[in-house]
Design a protein around this motif. Structure first.
Motif, PDB file in Angstrom:
ATOM      1  N   UNK A 156       0.739  -1.207  -0.321  1.00 37.64           N
ATOM      2  CA  UNK A 156      -0.591   0.033  -0.180  1.00 37.64           C
ATOM      3  C   UNK A 156       0.462   1.250  -0.272  1.00 37.64           C
ATOM      4  N   UNK A 157       0.193   2.090  -0.732  1.00 37.03           N
ATOM      5  CA  UNK A 157       1.227   3.067  -0.294  1.00 37.03           C
ATOM      6  C   UNK A 157       2.577   3.626  -1.232  1.00 37.03           C
ATOM      7  N   UNK A 158       1.905   2.347  -2.677  1.00 36.01           N
ATOM      8  CA  UNK A 158       2.702   2.216  -4.071  1.00 36.01           C
ATOM      9  C   UNK A 158       3.247   3.954  -4.652  1.00 36.01           C
ATOM     10  N   UNK A 159       2.143   3.922  -5.153  1.00 33.03           N
ATOM     11  CA  UNK A 159       2.550   5.133  -5.469  1.00 33.03           C
ATOM     12  C   UNK A 159       3.380   6.126  -5.034  1.00 33.03           C
ATOM     13  N   UNK A 190      -3.522   0.442   4.877  1.00 27.28           N
ATOM     14  CA  UNK A 190      -3.088   1.986   4.542  1.00 27.28           C
ATOM     15  C   UNK A 190      -2.574   2.252   5.444  1.00 27.28           C
ATOM     16  N   UNK A 191      -2.666   2.301   6.527  1.00 26.39           N
ATOM     17  CA  UNK A 191      -2.309   2.242   7.503  1.00 26.39           C
ATOM     18  C   UNK A 191      -0.634   1.744   7.797  1.00 26.39           C
ATOM     19  N   UNK A 192      -0.631   1.049   7.841  1.00 22.52           N
ATOM     20  CA  UNK A 192       0.101   0.022   8.428  1.00 22.52           C
ATOM     21  C   UNK A 192       1.531  -0.061   7.264  1.00 22.52           C
ATOM     22  N   UNK A 193       1.232   0.519   5.585  1.00 21.34           N
ATOM     23  CA  UNK A 193       2.034   0.339   5.110  1.00 21.34           C
ATOM     24  C   UNK A 193       2.933   1.846   5.296  1.00 21.34           C
ATOM     25  N   UNK A 194       1.759   2.549   5.353  1.00 19.44           N
ATOM     26  CA  UNK A 194       2.571   4.375   5.824  1.00 19.44           C
ATOM     27  C   UNK A 194       3.492   4.134   6.306  1.00 19.44           C
ATOM     28  N   UNK A 195       3.502   3.238   7.319  1.00 21.45           N
ATOM     29  CA  UNK A 195       4.727   2.794   8.584  1.00 21.45           C
ATOM     30  C   UNK A 195       6.079   2.369   8.259  1.00 21.45           C
ATOM     31  N   UNK A 210       2.268  -0.897  12.179  1.00 20.56           N
ATOM     32  CA  UNK A 210       2.889  -1.214  11.218  1.00 20.56           C
ATOM     33  C   UNK A 210       4.610  -0.185  11.594  1.00 20.56           C
ATOM     34  N   UNK A 211       4.740   0.354  12.643  1.00 22.82           N
ATOM     35  CA  UNK A 211       6.129   0.711  13.417  1.00 22.82           C
ATOM     36  C   UNK A 211       6.000   0.241  14.317  1.00 22.82           C
TER      37      UNK A 211
END
Length: 345
Positions: free
Chosen positions: A188-191, A231-236, A331-332
């Motif tokens: 997630x957050x790949x873009x 999404x939050x996990x991968x932002x971390x 994720x953190x």
């Protein structure tokens, strides 16, 4: 880093990952085929292992229009599907599209013009979320409001100019090839991650508000929670990997969840008389402040009709904030692991 000059009407390749999209896929493809653009077009659909009729629909579309081609994406993940579709495509401009999105008729024409005029490696426009049910419309209002998703330029109108990232994106193939495409390890957050590498390579990303895309978000709060937790996990994960390159706003939901949990714990201890009332009641400030903030946001967000709409908007905002923040904390501490968005399963 400079790019080669772009022709007036370059051929374009639309790439779309597809997974469990039977309710949206055909319309999404139709808006691509209906683009008022004179250059050559192709569409490459990367088909994941859908459990609905998405693959059947895609095959039917490809059988009736030679511009549509199919590739398999057994990994099901979006970055892997995009890389496979890009590898199978041939044209110098690559336009990322989503099966949940509908392009305005002038999207390609305006986007290619912006690429040529600005010299950017990627151009993106405004995401305009829409809904067909009361819950989906409430979720769309959250997407369209800074109270829901924060300060990303593509969530609202603004002035054209250099951008941190882009929604979907109209890319120069040269730039994607130069940075190695999407990172298949970022689920997630790949873009954002790809655009960061594009900017670090010396290219530019451009926001063009004249470009509009209708986006159909999740239609239930349960699916919204799954999506935003992932999404939050991968932002971390991106914070762990890129540190200060991440804007401060991405830390806000995790901080909010910590503050709310602490406030709820103080409330429980006060109610059970483990703690005495008095100064300890200040610990309720985060909970009370957040409740007031949600009330203010609901009051300010437009396009609501009556009490039910306002209640659903409040639920959508709280679900977005707390799911994203909880995922971020996960994720953190633990990294991404195999946390994926199962809301379309």
């Amino acid at each position: 880093m400079s790019l080669h000059p772009l022709a007036d009407q370059p051929a374009v390749s639309y790439v779309m990952p597809v997974l469990n999209e039977e309710g949206y896929l055909e319309r999404a493809v139709q808006t691509i085929l209906a683009q008022d653009y004179d250059g050559e077009k192709e569409i490459v659909l990367a088909l994941g292992p859908s459990r609905d009729r998405s693959t059947e629909i895609a095959r039917g579309i490809a059988a009736t229009d030679r511009r549509v081609r199919l590739v398999d994406n057994p990994d099901r993940d979006i970055p892997a599907g995009l890389n496979r579709a890009i590898a199978a495509s041939v044209h110098p401009v690559i336009i990322r599209v989503d099966a949940h999105s509908e392009l305005t008729p002038d999207y390609t024409r305006r986007g290619v013009a912006a690429l040529r005029e600005t010299g950017a490696a990627n151009v993106g426009g405004v995401m305009r979320a829409a809904g067909s049910s009361p819950v989906q419309r409430a979720i769309a209002r959250g997407y369209n409001s800074p109270f829901g998703l924060g300060g990303g330029a593509y969530h609202g109108d603004g002035s054209p100019g250099p951008a941190e990232s882009a929604y979907l994106g109209i890319f120069r193939r040269e730039a994607i090839d130069a940075v190695g495409g999407y990172d298949p390890g970022i689920l997630r957050g790949e873009d954002w991650e790809l655009n960061l590498r594009i900017r670090r390579a010396g290219f530019s990303v451009w926001f063009e508000p004249a470009l509009g895309v209708t986006y159909w978000p999740r239609a239930s709060f349960r699916d919204l929670a799954k999506q935003f937790f992932a999404t939050g996990t991968w932002r971390a994960v991106l914070v762990r990997k890129y540190g200060r390159a991440n804007p401060w706003r991405f830390f806000a939901p995790g901080t909010l969840v910590v503050a709310l949990v602490a406030s709820l714990l103080v409330l429980a201890l006060l109610v059970t008389t483990v703690l005495p009332w008095g100064w300890w009641a200040l610990g309720l400030a985060p909970l009370g402040g957040y409740a007031l903030g949600i009330a203010f946001a609901v009051w300010r967000i437009p396009e609501q009709r009556g009490a039910l709409d306002r209640l659903l908007t409040a639920v959508a905002l709280v679900t977005m904030h707390t799911s994203w923040g909880t995922g971020f904390l996960r994720g953190i501490v633990f990294g991404g692991g195999r946390v994926v968005d199962r809301s379309r399963a």
